[in-house]
Design a protein around this motif. Sequence first.
Motif, PDB file in Angstrom:
ATOM      1  N   ALA A   1       0.830  -1.207   0.000  1.00 57.77           N
ATOM      2  CA  ALA A   1       0.000   0.000   0.000  1.00 57.77           C
ATOM      3  C   ALA A   1       0.864   1.258   0.000  1.00 57.77           C
ATOM      4  O   ALA A   1       0.556   2.237  -0.690  1.00 57.77           O
ATOM      5  CB  ALA A   1      -0.931   0.003   1.204  1.00 57.77           C
TER       6      ALA A   1
ATOM      7  N   LEU B   1      -2.342  -0.865  -4.043  1.00 55.84           N
ATOM      8  CA  LEU B   1      -3.223  -0.426  -2.956  1.00 55.84           C
ATOM      9  C   LEU B   1      -4.384  -1.394  -2.742  1.00 55.84           C
ATOM     10  O   LEU B   1      -4.637  -1.849  -1.619  1.00 55.84           O
ATOM     11  CB  LEU B   1      -3.772   0.968  -3.272  1.00 55.84           C
ATOM     12  CG  LEU B   1      -2.966   2.169  -2.771  1.00 55.84           C
ATOM     13  CD1 LEU B   1      -3.512   3.451  -3.375  1.00 55.84           C
ATOM     14  CD2 LEU B   1      -3.012   2.247  -1.254  1.00 55.84           C
TER      15      LEU B   1
ATOM     16  N   LEU C   1      -3.101   0.698   5.820  1.00 53.87           N
ATOM     17  CA  LEU C   1      -3.748   0.613   4.513  1.00 53.87           C
ATOM     18  C   LEU C   1      -4.841   1.665   4.370  1.00 53.87           C
ATOM     19  O   LEU C   1      -4.981   2.288   3.308  1.00 53.87           O
ATOM     20  CB  LEU C   1      -4.337  -0.788   4.309  1.00 53.87           C
ATOM     21  CG  LEU C   1      -3.459  -1.816   3.608  1.00 53.87           C
ATOM     22  CD1 LEU C   1      -2.138  -2.012   4.326  1.00 53.87           C
ATOM     23  CD2 LEU C   1      -4.193  -3.151   3.475  1.00 53.87           C
TER      24      LEU C   1
ATOM     25  N   THR D   1      -4.859   4.596   1.626  1.00 52.90           N
ATOM     26  CA  THR D   1      -5.994   4.704   0.711  1.00 52.90           C
ATOM     27  C   THR D   1      -6.601   6.097   0.776  1.00 52.90           C
ATOM     28  O   THR D   1      -6.956   6.683  -0.263  1.00 52.90           O
ATOM     29  CB  THR D   1      -7.059   3.649   1.064  1.00 52.90           C
ATOM     30  OG1 THR D   1      -6.469   2.344   1.007  1.00 52.90           O
ATOM     31  CG2 THR D   1      -8.221   3.707   0.091  1.00 52.90           C
TER      32      THR D   1
END
Length: 233
Positions: free
Chosen positions: A102, A175, A218, A222
């Motif tokens: 990520a 991702l 993560l 994001t």
Amino acid sequence: MDVGPELSTRLVAANPGIPAGAIATAGIAALVVVLIPTVWLRLRIAITLVHELGHAVAGVLSGRRFTGFVVRGDMSGHAVTVGPARGLGRVVTTWAGYPMPALVGLLMLWGATRGYADALLFACLLTLVVVLVFVRSGGTLLTVLAAGAGVGALWWWRNDEVQLLAVVATGFVLLVGAWRHVGALVGGRRDPGSDSAVLGQLTGIPAPVWVLTFAAVLAAATWAAARLVLDLA
């Protein structure tokens, strides 16, 4: 051809802006890769490769010695670092694997939106060349060579629009794939050799708590990626 000036030109040349349509295309491509089982089964090894190299980088930065790694198409693999069996360095090294795809994906999206796609591709190529000496299986060697050939061709026979689309799409794949990787950890059977289980053994903190730390990183990556995309809209 004078290699020095040619190399410098390729590294400093900025890419054009990214059209909204290109971002949408890259995002759809990432979803296709991650969500369609037949495609994911063939390409998920890229997530494993970044995961294992994340262990390696964290280990070296923590003062450990990286000696080799293996990746497999079923998302399993291992990276070997030499150092104390316990302690902060071992914890950091073990923890770094799941968040790394990520974080690398976010870096690729940031670089592409700031005109550094060429430099990012060159850095990826150099990394793949360096880690060749640490490969410890035939399948891993083929994976690294294939990745290096693809990145090298994309970088050398440059097309700014194609480079941008490829870098952005790869960032999205890393991702989204990182989420699926952690999801497999949550949904699979308990493995005493998993990163979260090993972290539990090293620290006494339950494995599910470590999984939550993976998910937190993560989520932050994001969110940052979403901000980058929205800023371009």
